[in-house]
Design a protein around this motif. Structure first.
Motif, PDB file in Angstrom:
ATOM      1  N   ALA A 135      76.767  42.375  25.948  1.00 24.71           N
ATOM      2  CA  ALA A 135      76.374  43.643  26.437  1.00 24.71           C
ATOM      3  C   ALA A 135      77.828  44.306  25.769  1.00 24.71           C
ATOM      4  CB  ALA A 135      76.918  43.547  27.967  1.00 24.71           C
ATOM      5  N   ASN A 192      73.844  37.522  28.177  1.00 17.29           N
ATOM      6  CA  ASN A 192      74.134  38.624  28.579  1.00 17.29           C
ATOM      7  C   ASN A 192      74.961  39.445  27.595  1.00 17.29           C
ATOM      8  OD1 ASN A 192      74.280  40.912  30.176  1.00 17.29           O
ATOM      9  ND2 ASN A 192      75.451  39.738  31.844  1.00 17.29           N
ATOM     10  N   HIS A 236      80.326  46.993  24.088  1.00 15.64           N
ATOM     11  CA  HIS A 236      81.079  48.389  24.427  1.00 15.64           C
ATOM     12  C   HIS A 236      81.869  48.454  23.249  1.00 15.64           C
ATOM     13  CE1 HIS A 236      79.094  48.482  28.331  1.00 15.64           C
ATOM     14  NE2 HIS A 236      79.360  47.576  28.607  1.00 15.64           N
ATOM     15  N   CYS A 277      83.498  41.730  32.827  1.00 14.65           N
ATOM     16  CA  CYS A 277      82.059  41.691  32.801  1.00 14.65           C
ATOM     17  C   CYS A 277      81.542  41.444  33.989  1.00 14.65           C
ATOM     18  CB  CYS A 277      81.641  40.886  31.744  1.00 14.65           C
ATOM     19  SG  CYS A 277      81.738  39.127  32.043  1.00 14.65           S
ATOM     20  N   ARG A 333      71.057  48.261  23.686  1.00 18.01           N
ATOM     21  CA  ARG A 333      71.379  49.525  23.923  1.00 18.01           C
ATOM     22  C   ARG A 333      70.479  50.594  23.230  1.00 18.01           C
ATOM     23  NH1 ARG A 333      74.596  48.108  27.937  1.00 18.01           N
ATOM     24  NH2 ARG A 333      76.516  47.082  27.242  1.00 18.01           N
ATOM     25  N   ASN A 343      68.427  48.701  31.388  1.00 16.68           N
ATOM     26  CA  ASN A 343      69.480  49.743  31.534  1.00 16.68           C
ATOM     27  C   ASN A 343      69.819  50.624  30.259  1.00 16.68           C
ATOM     28  OD1 ASN A 343      70.953  47.647  30.631  1.00 16.68           O
ATOM     29  ND2 ASN A 343      72.642  47.875  31.903  1.00 16.68           N
ATOM     30  N   HIS A 345      70.081  40.606  39.077  1.00 13.62           N
ATOM     31  CA  HIS A 345      71.496  40.321  39.009  1.00 13.62           C
ATOM     32  C   HIS A 345      71.909  40.531  40.282  1.00 13.62           C
ATOM     33  CE1 HIS A 345      75.319  42.154  37.180  1.00 13.62           C
ATOM     34  NE2 HIS A 345      75.606  42.065  38.649  1.00 13.62           N
ATOM     35  N   HIS A 369      71.489  43.195  26.247  1.00  9.29           N
ATOM     36  CA  HIS A 369      71.469  44.583  26.073  1.00  9.29           C
ATOM     37  C   HIS A 369      71.819  45.245  24.764  1.00  9.29           C
ATOM     38  CE1 HIS A 369      72.407  44.689  30.651  1.00  9.29           C
ATOM     39  NE2 HIS A 369      73.107  43.548  30.318  1.00  9.29           N
ATOM     40  N   ALA A 415      82.091  47.458  31.998  1.00 11.94           N
ATOM     41  CA  ALA A 415      81.924  45.738  32.114  1.00 11.94           C
ATOM     42  C   ALA A 415      80.883  45.380  30.981  1.00 11.94           C
ATOM     43  CB  ALA A 415      81.557  45.430  33.296  1.00 11.94           C
ATOM     44  N   GLY A 416      81.249  44.366  30.225  1.00  9.42           N
ATOM     45  CA  GLY A 416      80.273  43.614  29.262  1.00  9.42           C
ATOM     46  C   GLY A 416      80.933  43.010  28.278  1.00  9.42           C
ATOM     47  N   SER A 454      75.889  47.925  38.528  1.00  6.86           N
ATOM     48  CA  SER A 454      76.253  47.531  37.252  1.00  6.86           C
ATOM     49  C   SER A 454      76.277  48.757  36.337  1.00  6.86           C
ATOM     50  CB  SER A 454      75.876  46.385  36.480  1.00  6.86           C
ATOM     51  OG  SER A 454      76.871  45.769  35.660  1.00  6.86           O
TER      52      SER A 454
END
Ligand SMILES: NC(=O)N[C@@H](CC(=O)O)C(=O)O
Length: 448
Positions: free
Chosen positions: A311, A309, A313, A281, A64, A94, A178, A62, A327-328, A152
């Protein structure tokens, strides 16, 4: 045409380790042979004592961009990726806007073409109402169709059963899922909310995002794939019960393949106590027994590949109560050093790591001319040093989010250099800007 000569490489490839030189021209491996030191080249990289593996092809990240670039963007996260030996990434839909049609997908491709240090492709996403867009996906234009069969981050949940059935029936290319059953998760959340209010202890994440939720959703995905003969790749498997459901057939004979992630081979639910919501996550970390089963499942061939994965944040976002914390985990930079710990412990061979992080991923997605160290293939390589330790540190994190769940971990092996399309993009702990990655091409027929 740019040339690069790699001398004294211990080449880890296709179940063997062979000492050789590698001559690269125009981005591709032109010759692999014992002594090429006589060749006249623009650049020489002597890697004596080190191993050269095919660069990791990370099948789920991800990054972003667009829309969430305060957490990461394609430039920052692809820089972190090459520092971790990831030479190709497949990015998730996403982002904002969610990638629910081919125009948005192409916009992401254009963004990556301008800034990505690594090679790239993007998933087309699914929702409850984009079946017509799914039907017209060009199977050569993207890595796969991502279906969130469990909620998610983002708004791409598919929870209408008939729609899910239609998606499996009509998807013109590989479906990557997923799998976590949302009704089960919601019921668990409500049960714990009655006891704790919004302040549910993070230790209960694996009881909310439970084994049952994973097993139920994975069983449904497998059933739909078999019914419609859809090529299915189930992402981030976390439980022993799911693992045993996957066949041990050779990858090429499988209709359904499965992936797990490097972090599920390191952490388990006991680590919530020390790392708290940093470790939140989806899917959640399950028990130490599950972790051992994932390792065994990889070794036995039930599980086919390892991704990250990744991810990210921000640290600020990762503080707060159970429901507020997204989550991530950021993973790309230290996934390979963490996998090499399993080599140092005598659990995985280097050939096995190359197979699960690169060969198998290339085969699953039918990536053209990458994923193996072969003459004629693109020179996507990672030089690993099994004798030089690296201590993971938030201070050294390249990802925009600025932290790693491995902060303070001492890895016994490190990434010495990374080469993408024949260009040295990372060496001696520095990312070198100036060369951009390429859009991945696929060698596939419809629905593969
Ligand atoms: N893995 C995660 O925990 N989070 C992902 C979404 C997802 O893959 O579920 C994210 O986008 O942050």
């Amino acid at each position: 045409m740019a040339t690069l000569l790699i001398l004294n490489a211990k080449i880890v490839n296709e179940n063997s380790i062979v000492e050789s030189d590698i001559y690269i021209r125009g981005g591709r491996i032109e010759k692999i042979a014992k002594d090429l030191s006589f060749m006249k080249v623009a650049n020489v990289l002597d890697v004596k004592g080190k191993h050269v593996m095919p660069g990791m092809i990370d099948d789920q990240v991800h990054f972003r961009e667009p829309g969430l670039t305060h957490k990461g963007d394609i430039k920052s996260e692809s820089s972190a990726a090459v520092a971790g030996g990831v030479t190709t990434f497949f990015d998730m839909p996403n982002t904002i806007p969610n990638v629910l049609n081919s125009d948005i997908l192409e916009e992401k491709m254009q963004l990556a073409a301008k800034t990505s240090i690594a090679n790239y492709s993007f998933y087309h996403g699914a929702s409850n109402d984009n079946l017509e867009d799914i039907k017209v996906i060009d199977p050569l234009a993207c890595c796969g169709l991502k279906v969130f069969m469990g909620s998610s981050n983002g708004n791409t949940l598919v929870d209408v059963e008939e729609t899910l059935d239609d998606i499996f029936k009509h998807a013109p290319l590989l479906v990557a899922t997923h799998c976590e059953d949302s009704p089960t998760i919601v019921e668990n959340e409500e049960n714990y909310r009655q006891i704790y209010g919004d302040d549910i202890p993070i230790e209960l994440h694996s009881k909310i995002r439970s084994e049952e939720a994973c097993v139920k959703s994975t069983a449904l995905a497998m059933k739909l794939a078999e019914e419609h003969q859809t090529r299915l790749h189930i992402l981030h498997i976390t439980t022993a019960k799911e693992t045993e459901k996957f066949s041990e057939l050779p990858l090429k004979e499988k209709l359904i393949t499965a992936e797990t992630c490097s972090q599920y081979l390191v952490f388990c639910d006991e680590d919530y106590e020390t790392l708290g919501s940093l470790l939140k996550c989806n899917p959640s970390f399950k028990t130490a027994v599950d972790r051992a089963a994932l390792i065994q499942g990889l070794l036995e061939g039930h599980l086919d590949s390892i991704g990250t994965n990744h991810a990210p944040h921000t640290l600020q976002e990762k503080q707060g109560n159970y429901f507020d914390v997204p989550a991530g985990l950021p993973m790309v930079q230290y996934a390979l050093p963490s996998l090499l710990e399993h080599y140092q412990d005598g659990i995985f061979s280097l050939e096995f790591i190359a197979s699960k992080t690169s060969h198998a991923v290339a085969d699953i997605f039918n990536v053209k001319d990458r994923g193996y160290i072969r003459e004629g293939y693109w020179a996507d390589l990672v030089v690993v040093d099994l004798d030089t330790e690296v201590t993971a540190s938030n201070d050294d994190v390249i990802s925009k989010c600025g932290w790693t769940p491995f902060d303070g971990y001492e890895f016994r092996s490190s990434v010495h250099a990374t080469i993408v399309n024949g260009n040295l993009v990372y060496i001696n702990q520095k990312v070198r800007n100036g060369n951009l990655g390429q859009r991945i091409e696929f060698d596939r027929k419809k629905r593969s």
